[in-house]
Scaffold this motif. Structure first.
Motif, short mmCIF file in Angstrom:
data_model
loop_
_atom_site.label_atom_id
_atom_site.label_comp_id
_atom_site.label_asym_id
_atom_site.label_seq_id
_atom_site.Cartn_x
_atom_site.Cartn_y
_atom_site.Cartn_z
N MET A 1 -8.14 -5.78 -35.90
CA MET A 1 -7.81 -4.89 -36.99
C MET A 1 -7.66 -3.45 -36.47
O MET A 1 -6.74 -2.76 -36.88
CB MET A 1 -8.90 -5.00 -38.05
N MET A 2 -8.55 -3.01 -35.62
CA MET A 2 -8.48 -1.66 -35.06
C MET A 2 -7.23 -1.51 -34.21
O MET A 2 -6.62 -0.45 -34.22
CB MET A 2 -9.73 -1.37 -34.22
N ARG A 8 -0.09 1.14 -35.40
CA ARG A 8 0.64 1.76 -36.50
C ARG A 8 0.60 3.30 -36.39
O ARG A 8 1.61 3.95 -36.60
CB ARG A 8 0.05 1.35 -37.86
N LEU A 9 -0.54 3.86 -36.08
CA LEU A 9 -0.66 5.31 -35.94
C LEU A 9 0.18 5.82 -34.77
O LEU A 9 0.82 6.87 -34.86
CB LEU A 9 -2.12 5.72 -35.77
N ARG A 10 0.17 5.11 -33.66
CA ARG A 10 0.96 5.50 -32.50
C ARG A 10 2.46 5.43 -32.85
O ARG A 10 3.22 6.32 -32.50
CB ARG A 10 0.65 4.60 -31.31
N SER A 15 7.53 8.29 -34.06
CA SER A 15 8.75 8.17 -34.85
C SER A 15 9.34 9.56 -35.13
O SER A 15 8.63 10.52 -35.37
CB SER A 15 8.46 7.47 -36.18
N GLU A 16 10.68 9.65 -35.08
CA GLU A 16 11.37 10.90 -35.38
C GLU A 16 12.12 10.84 -36.69
O GLU A 16 12.92 11.73 -37.00
CB GLU A 16 12.31 11.25 -34.24
N GLU A 17 11.93 9.84 -37.48
CA GLU A 17 12.57 9.72 -38.77
C GLU A 17 12.04 10.81 -39.71
O GLU A 17 10.85 11.03 -39.80
CB GLU A 17 12.30 8.36 -39.39
N GLY A 18 12.94 11.46 -40.40
CA GLY A 18 12.54 12.50 -41.35
C GLY A 18 12.17 13.81 -40.70
O GLY A 18 11.64 14.70 -41.34
#
Length: 178
Positions: A1-2, A8-10, A15-18
């Motif tokens: 889970m961790m 997901r955080l990484r 991500s460069e979206e937005g």
């Protein structure tokens, strides 16, 4: 889970979206203000140019003294006819014509007399028809509502209590003898 949360955080941080939303949100008010100010400046320039030209043409007719007897209302009507881009011209235009004596000079009053839109009756300030070879000063003041009174250039314009700004044109001429 961790591991799932860490992945997901990484992924989110990489991500460069937005990424353009923040600069867009910061710069768009500035660009809109520049566009609105440009429109306001164009509107003021068109009105001022039209009033200056109409006043010059009217003063030319008065100066030549073609036999026509000019009154306050006829001069005002001629200016309004020549400046078709000025809405409500007859009610928002104020004329002042004074005789100037070059032998006993005194400066005309500095402030232009404009229509006070808060008063129901607006008497003439001063309007004198000149005789032959007399120096006359004709001052016209037109009140208008800015397109955008709260943004850009519209907020910087001097306004009265009702939100009207003034365009003032002045012409001096010597009345030709009959």
């Amino acid at each position: 889970m961790m591991r799932f949360i860490s992945n997901r955080l990484r992924h989110f941080s990489d991500s460069e979206e937005g990424s353009m939303v923040v600069p867009f949100a910061l710069w768009i008010p500035l660009f809109i203000g520049i566009i609105v100010s440009g429109i306001e400046l164009g509107s003021v320039t068109i009105r001022n140019t039209a009033m200056e030209r109409a006043l010059d043409q009217t003063v030319r007719d008065v100066r030549l003294g073609t036999g026509t007897v000019f009154t306050h209302d006829s001069i005002k009507q001629e200016i309004c006819d020549g400046a078709a881009v000025l809405p409500n011209c007859m009610s928002l235009l104020k004329l002042e014509m004074v005789r100037l004596d070059i032998r006993d000079w005194s400066d005309p009053e500095r402030g232009a007399d404009c229509v006070d839109t808060s008063l129901p009756v607006n008497p003439l300030r001063e309007f004198e028809n000149g005789g032959g070879n007399e120096l006359m000063l004709l001052r016209a003041c037109y009140k208008y509502k800015p397109i955008s009174p709260a943004t850009g250039l519209g907020s910087a314009l001097a306004k009265d209590a009702q939100g009207y700004s003034a365009i003032i044109s002045t012409a001096a001429f010597v009345q030709e003898p009959l």
